[in-house]
Design a protein around this motif. Sequence first.
Motif, PDB file in Angstrom:
ATOM      1  N   UNK A  73       0.833  -1.209   0.000  1.00  0.00           N
ATOM      2  CA  UNK A  73       0.000   0.000   0.000  1.00  0.00           C
ATOM      3  C   UNK A  73       0.868   1.259   0.000  1.00  0.00           C
ATOM      4  N   UNK A  74       0.413   2.250  -0.773  1.00  0.00           N
ATOM      5  CA  UNK A  74       1.222   3.457  -0.898  1.00  0.00           C
ATOM      6  C   UNK A  74       1.043   4.362   0.326  1.00  0.00           C
ATOM      7  N   UNK A  75       2.171   4.810   0.875  1.00  0.00           N
ATOM      8  CA  UNK A  75       2.151   5.633   2.088  1.00  0.00           C
ATOM      9  C   UNK A  75       2.401   7.098   1.719  1.00  0.00           C
ATOM     10  N   UNK A  76       1.512   7.965   2.175  1.00  0.00           N
ATOM     11  CA  UNK A  76       1.685   9.391   1.881  1.00  0.00           C
ATOM     12  C   UNK A  76       1.769  10.176   3.187  1.00  0.00           C
ATOM     13  N   UNK A  77       2.775  11.063   3.269  1.00  0.00           N
ATOM     14  CA  UNK A  77       2.906  11.908   4.458  1.00  0.00           C
ATOM     15  C   UNK A  77       2.389  13.311   4.120  1.00  0.00           C
ATOM     16  N   UNK A  78       1.470  13.802   4.940  1.00  0.00           N
ATOM     17  CA  UNK A  78       0.912  15.132   4.711  1.00  0.00           C
ATOM     18  C   UNK A  78       1.460  16.068   5.793  1.00  0.00           C
ATOM     19  N   UNK A  79       2.231  17.078   5.371  1.00  0.00           N
ATOM     20  CA  UNK A  79       2.765  18.040   6.334  1.00  0.00           C
ATOM     21  C   UNK A  79       2.060  19.369   6.107  1.00  0.00           C
TER      22      UNK A  79
ATOM     23  N   UNK B 120       6.125   7.053   0.362  1.00  0.00           N
ATOM     24  CA  UNK B 120       6.253   7.067  -1.100  1.00  0.00           C
ATOM     25  C   UNK B 120       6.083   8.467  -1.661  1.00  0.00           C
ATOM     26  N   UNK B 121       5.397   9.303  -0.901  1.00  0.00           N
ATOM     27  CA  UNK B 121       5.124  10.652  -1.401  1.00  0.00           C
ATOM     28  C   UNK B 121       4.891  11.570  -0.209  1.00  0.00           C
ATOM     29  N   UNK B 122       5.243  12.832  -0.416  1.00  0.00           N
ATOM     30  CA  UNK B 122       5.048  13.786   0.663  1.00  0.00           C
ATOM     31  C   UNK B 122       4.326  15.016   0.113  1.00  0.00           C
ATOM     32  N   UNK B 123       3.272  15.412   0.797  1.00  0.00           N
ATOM     33  CA  UNK B 123       2.581  16.657   0.461  1.00  0.00           C
ATOM     34  C   UNK B 123       3.009  17.685   1.496  1.00  0.00           C
ATOM     35  N   UNK B 124       3.608  18.794   1.032  1.00  0.00           N
ATOM     36  CA  UNK B 124       4.293  19.692   1.957  1.00  0.00           C
ATOM     37  C   UNK B 124       3.771  21.120   1.827  1.00  0.00           C
ATOM     38  N   UNK B 125       3.346  21.659   2.943  1.00  0.00           N
ATOM     39  CA  UNK B 125       2.936  23.068   2.964  1.00  0.00           C
ATOM     40  C   UNK B 125       4.201  23.931   3.038  1.00  0.00           C
ATOM     41  N   UNK B 126       4.165  25.124   2.444  1.00  0.00           N
ATOM     42  CA  UNK B 126       5.354  25.977   2.486  1.00  0.00           C
ATOM     43  C   UNK B 126       5.437  26.712   3.821  1.00  0.00           C
TER      44      UNK B 126
ATOM     45  N   UNK C 253      -2.962  14.929  -9.485  1.00  0.00           N
ATOM     46  CA  UNK C 253      -1.534  15.241  -9.444  1.00  0.00           C
ATOM     47  C   UNK C 253      -0.757  14.200  -8.647  1.00  0.00           C
ATOM     48  N   UNK C 254      -1.379  13.724  -7.573  1.00  0.00           N
ATOM     49  CA  UNK C 254      -0.731  12.684  -6.776  1.00  0.00           C
ATOM     50  C   UNK C 254      -0.502  11.454  -7.650  1.00  0.00           C
ATOM     51  N   UNK C 255      -1.528  11.073  -8.426  1.00  0.00           N
ATOM     52  CA  UNK C 255      -1.399   9.903  -9.304  1.00  0.00           C
ATOM     53  C   UNK C 255      -0.252  10.074 -10.296  1.00  0.00           C
ATOM     54  N   UNK C 256      -0.201  11.263 -10.903  1.00  0.00           N
ATOM     55  CA  UNK C 256       0.837  11.509 -11.912  1.00  0.00           C
ATOM     56  C   UNK C 256       2.227  11.342 -11.302  1.00  0.00           C
TER      57      UNK C 256
ATOM     58  N   UNK D 229       7.179   7.923 -10.584  1.00  0.00           N
ATOM     59  CA  UNK D 229       8.153   7.221  -9.744  1.00  0.00           C
ATOM     60  C   UNK D 229       7.930   5.714  -9.735  1.00  0.00           C
ATOM     61  N   UNK D 230       7.055   5.264 -10.653  1.00  0.00           N
ATOM     62  CA  UNK D 230       6.741   3.839 -10.750  1.00  0.00           C
ATOM     63  C   UNK D 230       6.231   3.241  -9.452  1.00  0.00           C
ATOM     64  N   UNK D 231       5.692   4.106  -8.613  1.00  0.00           N
ATOM     65  CA  UNK D 231       5.161   3.580  -7.359  1.00  0.00           C
ATOM     66  C   UNK D 231       3.782   3.000  -7.621  1.00  0.00           C
ATOM     67  N   UNK D 232       3.127   3.552  -8.657  1.00  0.00           N
ATOM     68  CA  UNK D 232       1.856   2.956  -9.038  1.00  0.00           C
ATOM     69  C   UNK D 232       1.997   2.627 -10.511  1.00  0.00           C
TER      70      UNK D 232
END
Lengths: 220, 470
Positions: A1-7, A47-53, A110-113, A118-121
């Motif tokens: 399962x793909x793990x996403x970190x939301x900051x 696998x992916x990070x969503x980052x606030x500035x 955008x997350x999918x793209x 990154x060949x994660x999906x």
Amino acid sequence: MIQILIVEDEFLIANLIKATLEGQGYRCKCIFDGESAATEIETTHYDLMLLDVMLPKIDGFELISYINQYEIPVIFITAKADVKDRVKGLRLGAEDYIVKPFDVSELTARVEVVLRRYNKSSGVIRVLDLEIDTNSRNVSKRGVPVELTYKEFELLLLLVKNKNIALYREIIYEKIWKDPFCEDTRTVDLHIQRLRKKLGMERQIQTVFKVGYRFVDEVD
Amino acid sequence: MKISLKIFIFTYCIMMVVTILGGFFLIHYEYQDSLEQARRVALEDNDTLYTYVAAIEETIGSGSAEYSMKRFLEQMSKGDENNILIGDYEEVQEYISLNQAESLEHGQYSYFIIENEGEVLIQVVSKYYSKYILNHYNITGIIERRNQNYELYRQVIIAASVVIAAVLYLFSWYITRPLSKVTKMAGQISAGDYTVRIDSSYKNMKSYEVEQLGNTLNHLAANTESYIEKLKGEAQKKEDFMGNFTHEMKTPMTSIIGYADLLRTFDLNPEQRREYSNYIYHEGKRVEQLALNLLHLIVMEKTDFQLEHISVRELWKQLEKEVSFLADKYCVNVHFEYEEGDVLGEKTLLLIAIKNLIDNACKASEKQTDVWLQGKRFGEKYQILVKDCGRGIPESEMNHILEPFYMVDKSRARSQGGAGLGLSLCHKIIQIHGGEMQISSELQKGTSVTLLLNMHEKGGGTNEEIPENG
């Protein structure tokens, strides 16, 4: 399962992103400041990070240079819409840049793209005996290709991605036909019927009374 | 055409004309004078000859006069017989024309300038009955001297013209040099460099007018520079404000749109529905509050308010009514204390300001602590104090707390529905009242905000125009 970190320091937005992405089948964790985010990626794989500035303690622009050594793709989420901020973000190594207020469907796209890049999906969704290739837009049932029109394919994708959740008819129309819903149109129902027939999934694509449709992967 | 070139050409022409004309006039005058003298000498000589001839003719008689005459002539001409000639027409006819001879009567004389073998002579002729008396005066020397003078003077003028040109050129360059400096600076200014200044001390600028011009330009540059700085500052402020505003606006908008989209797309369970609608409601409230505060700020920029006297007792009563819910919400004890008095102010604005301060105090306070609102006379002013025992403001943040959208603890402020506009709103309101606002704070001990307002003097003037706020 793909793990996403939301900051993201705004609890509501972090929660919104989490709710949306979990609905798409990702596993998410929310962190509310830059320092804890740095600690989090040291211990857990993402696998992916969503980052606030704009973050308390360490801001997103500072954090990303630290993250780069872990080779985690990063998407910036920020209210700063300036071109120079976007450029700065992308220069620092971000994969993408999403400006608030954003549409949740834009976010998931955008997350999918980025994940695909990154060949994660693999871009192939397998559900029941269906195989949906989102790159080549091919659908096959038990290995036998099924011919779908553009709209039918989009409709199937929407249902499958939100499997086991009932979707409102109006919103289905809005998201696929990109037009405001008109009361007496039967377009959605017609396409659903054709989809059921082509895939032989009369029971899996359910009609929800007064709501719309739902794709279920477990039929009792 | 350059001004130095103009000065140069103009002065040069005048000087050259004056010098040339003056010099030639002098030479000519001197020549005329010498000529006149020569003429006079020649005439006098002739006169003397005439007297002698007359005397000889009368005393001796014409027949025997020849010898005496010859001797006399020898004496007079000092050996040069050509100079003087006395005789009948036949004897003198090679020197004078018939015309000239015939026009003369007895006792008359006339003179001519004649040229003879490269020499220039003044020839005087007088007539004694049938005898002509001729004498000459050589003026070749005079003419030659004049010509020599002309030649010399021409050389002098050529030399002088070169020297004058050089001196004049230097002079005009020297005089206009500060002007070209000023022009250069003006050019820099017009190209947008407002930092240049001219050293316009008297010694440097050479002339009063140019010094003045330099000073004026310096003033112009200084004024424009400060004006541009001001504009830049204002533009920066505006940009910051817009940046902050969009951030404060976009964050709740993202939540509202996002959760609403979830609600309308999916048939969610009741628990989630309630949760999401709750978020939408609160974020909507936040946007509303932000819009209201912004509206207040904008209205205050635009409107002229009328200050009237307000009784503190009424003000406190109203505040108690409107603020009591805050005390319940944050579980703090709000104390209302005041001294009787009338302040000069706009009631709605004052209420907004004080409510904001109490709201801040409550938010900063721990549960079950105290918040005070105190009012007392302070000399000629009325002092309003809002005090809490909350977490305080760090000293490093004190400079920024009045800036719009500034929040000491962003996440806490946001979770409490703040957008960082409260204090800047208060500050603006107090400015409009011509009052003062002081903030003192100590970490973990509490914050107190003091407002100083003008009192309304009993029996004094009624309404007062509000001073323009800067």
